[in-house]
Design an enzyme around this catalytic site. Sequence first.
Site, PDB file in Angstrom:
ATOM      1  N   HIS A  93       0.827  -1.205   0.000  1.00 52.40           N
ATOM      2  CA  HIS A  93       0.000   0.000   0.000  1.00 52.40           C
ATOM      3  C   HIS A  93       0.865   1.261   0.000  1.00 52.40           C
ATOM      4  CE1 HIS A  93      -2.893   2.896   2.196  1.00 52.40           C
ATOM      5  NE2 HIS A  93      -3.147   2.923   0.906  1.00 52.40           N
ATOM      6  N   HIS A 153      -1.948   0.984   7.945  1.00 51.84           N
ATOM      7  CA  HIS A 153      -3.400   0.995   7.741  1.00 51.84           C
ATOM      8  C   HIS A 153      -3.962  -0.415   7.826  1.00 51.84           C
ATOM      9  CE1 HIS A 153      -1.236   4.086   5.397  1.00 51.84           C
ATOM     10  NE2 HIS A 153      -1.988   4.873   6.131  1.00 51.84           N
TER      11      HIS A 153
HETATM   12 FE1  FES Z   1       0.220  -0.847   4.757  1.00 52.63          FE
HETATM   13 FE2  FES Z   1      -1.198   1.317   4.213  1.00 52.63          FE
HETATM   14  S1  FES Z   1       0.961   1.140   4.264  1.00 52.63           S
HETATM   15  S2  FES Z   1      -1.932  -0.663   4.690  1.00 52.63           S
END
Ligand code: FES
Length: 132
Positions: free
Chosen positions: A62, A81
């Site tokens: 992500h 997140h």
């Molecule tokens: Fe891992 Fe956003 S950086 S869920």
Amino acid sequence: EAASFYPSRMIGRVADLKVDVPVAFVYPDPGSPAVLLRLGHPVLRGAGPGRDIVAFSTLCPHKGYPLGFCAADRSLVCPGHFSRFDCELGGQQIWGHATQNLAQIKLAVDDEGAISAVSIDELIYGRLHNVL
Ligand code: FES
């Protein structure tokens, strides 16, 4: 990317790994943190005599936060997140904001039990090429 462009690098020995105790390493270069895991039973793309040894990038797909291993459900978990990736299913995402599975590092185990990293199946977070 052709697998032949990847370096082959010894990253550990089967006899030194304990079930559910992660071992950090870097591959294919120092900017790419990864983790070596022995899960104790055969898993998807598992290497070694028990087909239970796997390795993954620890940069979350992500936004690149560092993933940590959760032994309770054999997942790699993001503190950013809260995405989760299943270590028994080749890094498949099981929850969260990421939009791709985790990059799995392909392993080769020789007759002496030496474990080598030999290639990667997805792009490492933030890269256009895994091998710079
Ligand atoms: Fe891992 Fe956003 S950086 S869920």
